[in-house]
Write a protein that holds these residues in place. Structure first.
Motif, mmCIF file in Angstrom:
data_model
loop_
_atom_site.group_PDB
_atom_site.id
_atom_site.type_symbol
_atom_site.label_atom_id
_atom_site.label_comp_id
_atom_site.label_asym_id
_atom_site.label_seq_id
_atom_site.Cartn_x
_atom_site.Cartn_y
_atom_site.Cartn_z
ATOM 1 N N LEU A 136 0.826 -1.206 0.000
ATOM 2 C CA LEU A 136 0.000 0.000 0.000
ATOM 3 C C LEU A 136 0.863 1.261 0.000
ATOM 4 C CD1 LEU A 136 -2.825 -1.002 2.518
ATOM 5 C CD2 LEU A 136 -2.946 -0.949 0.021
ATOM 6 N N ALA A 140 -0.725 2.323 -3.386
ATOM 7 C CA ALA A 140 -2.108 2.743 -3.161
ATOM 8 C C ALA A 140 -2.289 4.250 -3.352
ATOM 9 C CB ALA A 140 -2.567 2.338 -1.767
ATOM 10 N N LYS A 145 -4.348 4.953 1.401
ATOM 11 C CA LYS A 145 -3.298 4.995 2.426
ATOM 12 C C LYS A 145 -3.818 5.612 3.718
ATOM 13 C CE LYS A 145 0.648 5.523 -0.738
ATOM 14 N NZ LYS A 145 1.731 6.445 -1.159
ATOM 15 N N MET A 229 -8.190 -3.902 -2.960
ATOM 16 C CA MET A 229 -8.387 -3.984 -1.520
ATOM 17 C C MET A 229 -9.826 -4.377 -1.263
ATOM 18 S SD MET A 229 -7.675 -3.795 1.655
ATOM 19 C CE MET A 229 -6.055 -3.026 1.815
ATOM 20 N N VAL A 276 -6.006 -0.967 -6.251
ATOM 21 C CA VAL A 276 -4.709 -0.577 -5.687
ATOM 22 C C VAL A 276 -3.721 -0.472 -6.846
ATOM 23 C CG1 VAL A 276 -2.823 -1.216 -4.155
ATOM 24 C CG2 VAL A 276 -5.188 -1.694 -3.484
#
Length: 571
Positions: A136, A140, A145, A229, A276
């Motif tokens: 992440l 991300a 985040k 995610m 993501v």
């Protein structure tokens, strides 16, 4: 037998062998002073020794269960996990802007070594979250985040990785899980994933799944895969767990070991997910997580090896059997030559594997601190070696631990067999050790062997520096390094099929040479006399010579593997 974290061994390797001083000297990690490192490892040792280690046998005998669709953790695991989270150990290397400690990967590796030795099944949970945090942080969106990283760093939420499907194991590109846009920036994820470690549990508020899936316009193979995610509970407008997502645990696998770590079959049934990274770039994002995980899985093997070794040594020092063979002996089996051989090999293998893993972590830290391509190449080269040798060491040492126990090692109540059963999977998951070897001789040699040869130049320079103090050991290490370098040069001139045929023995030979190198450095740091010098002498005289036979195998090519047909093999 109580576990005791190997703080002194870790400190010695960090301070004198693997170059951690370079990490501490960087602007990024200036806070990693010897005092800070010592305090961190000492504090963590209290957690591993007093909290995690007592859960080892409980988790084996009373494993995780699936109860009305909810996975229940083994007794005591919830409290153990809570103490890990409250200590900040989940986000040990995470970005401080999101609540992490921001410490070097080298210290995260040391921490995971200690936690794995205490209780591998529990350690696996925060390890997976750490991998998700890494993915992440790198890929991300800012919004994802801000929502997920603080919760993951604190341990309030945990993370998983969902790659494997019944028909898509190592061939990830064969996956069939689908992701369909919902029109509001989210996606409906549908498919089944298997072998999902800690895919559900009752120890945290939410379980967050990183799931590989294919968009409708995704190309066949790995190029068309995206990463999403997919949380168990969809966060509400305040960022708290809200509505239950459309996913469930179908079943738990019944496994050889790691009974307290639930391995789930997961079903995603139009579950809501968020992209993501870029569309069709899921493998790039997932490899960030997997590369972190591969090093740390190697560390898992080393940690379990440490636990098995301590267990076997305690038994050998207590077990009276026959007349002691040495004058002034203890009267226990630790005095017998073959038992002593096994114990010394266990310690030598652990020390060598631990040094290789920490050296890999140092390379990752230095690449992040400097951005230099040479450090990135060093980290990439060492990762498959660290993963494979660390896990091979865990399996070998655990097997030797059973042997040291004799017949009692085959009796479950002694606990010796659990180390073997638990660690056996580490050479399989996160890319089998055979795949690691193929990666080493394939992708990691695309530079013509330059990164490997630069590392071997350092091995030979250290051997030259050791000639005045330990001439016999230095000569043996130098010769081994030179022979390995010649094999690297030969290897890069072969076609890929011949490389792959000898990949595993080549990887093992590389580990043998590097292990001897690091043990020689430890002996030099000790002044050429003492227990570390004795350990280096054992390794160089009894283990290092294996490299010659291994390199002979590496050069044998593929033809001999296909001289027998499939029918011949069956016949």
């Amino acid at each position: 037998m109580p576990y005791r974290a190997p703080v002194n061994d870790l400190r010695f390797l960090l301070d004198h062998v693997v170059g951690f001083d370079q990490v501490a000297a960087s602007a990024r990690h200036a806070e990693a002073t010897p005092e800070t490192v010592g305090a961190i490892l000492t504090e963590l040792a209290r957690l591993t020794d007093d909290v995690m280690a007592p859960l080892q046998r409980v988790g084996d005998t009373r494993g995780a269960t699936l109860d009305n669709g909810v996975v229940r953790a083994s007794p005591g695991f919830g409290d153990g996990y809570r103490q890990i989270a409250e200590g900040g150990w989940v986000g040990v290397s995470g970005d401080p802007d999101y609540g992490g400690m921001g410490l070097p990967i080298s210290l995260s590796a040391a921490a995971n070594d200690m936690m794995s030795g205490a209780c591998l099944a529990l350690q696996l949970n925060p390890l997976l979250t750490q991998g998700q945090i890494d993915a992440l942080e790198h890929h991300a969106s800012d919004a994802l985040k801000a929502l997920y990283l603080p919760k993951l760093m604190s341990g309030e939420w945990t993370g998983t990785m969902n790659l494997t499907e019944p028909q898509a194991g190592s061939d990830v590109g064969a996956l069939t899980t689908k992701a369909v846009p919902n029109g509001d920036g989210t996606f409906a994820i549908t498919g089944q994933k298997i072998f999902i470690s800690w895919g559900d549990h009752d120890m945290a508020e939410n379980v967050c799944h990183l799931v590989l899936a294919r968009l409708p316009d995704g190309a066949p193979g790995t190029r068309g895969i995206s990463l999403f995610m997919v949380p168990k509970f969809i966060p509400d407008q305040d960022g708290n767990p809200g509505q239950r997502n459309s996913l469930r645990v179908v079943s738990l696998e019944h496994k050889m070991g790691l009974h307290a770590s639930p391995t789930c079959v997961m079903s995603f049934e139009g579950a809501t997910g968020w992209l993501v990274g870029a569309e069709h770039a899921g493998m790039k994002a997932m490899f960030t997580m997997m590369n972190n995980a591969r090093l740390m899985v190697g560390v898992q093997g080393i940690g379990v090896a440490e636990g098995a070794y301590q267990h076997a040594l305690a038994h050998a020092r207590e077990r009276v059997q026959g007349k002691t063979p040495i004058e002034g002996g203890t009267g226990t089996i630790v005095d017998f030559p073959d038992v002593r051989r096994m114990l010394v090999q266990m310690k030598a293998e652990i020390t060598a594997a631990r040094a290789i893993a920490l050296a890999c972590a140092v390379a990752i830290d230095m690449e992040r601190a400097t951005g230099e391509a040479e450090w990135a190449a060093r980290a990439a080269l060492l990762t498959p070696i660290a993963k494979s040798y660390g896990t091979d060491t865990g399996i070998l040492v655990a097997q030797l631990g059973v042997q040291v126990h004799g017949g009692m090692g085959y009796v479950e109540e002694t606990g010796a067999a659990q180390f073997y059963r638990d660690v056996r999977v580490t050479s399989i998951y996160e890319g089998t050790n055979g795949i690691q070897a193929m990666d080493l001789v394939g992708r990691k040699m695309m530079d013509g062997g330059d990164a490997a040869c630069r590392l071997l130049e350092e091995v030979e320079a250290n051997a030259e520096a050791a000639r005045a103090t330990l001439p016999t050991l230095a000569e043996a290490v130098w010769d081994a390094s030179e022979t390995l370098r010649e094999t690297v040069e030969w290897l890069v001139g072969q076609d890929m099929q011949d490389r792959f045929a000898g990949a595993v023995p080549f990887q093992s030979a590389f580990a043998r040479v590097l292990g001897a190198h690091y043990l020689l450095k430890a002996a030099l740091a000790e002044g050429g006399e003492g227990p570390r010098t004795a350990l280096a002498t054992f390794h160089v005289t009894r283990l290092l010579p294996e490299y010659r036979a291994l390199l002979d195998q590496a050069r044998a090519g593929a033809a001999g593997l296909y001289a027998l047909s499939v029918e011949d093999l069956a016949g």
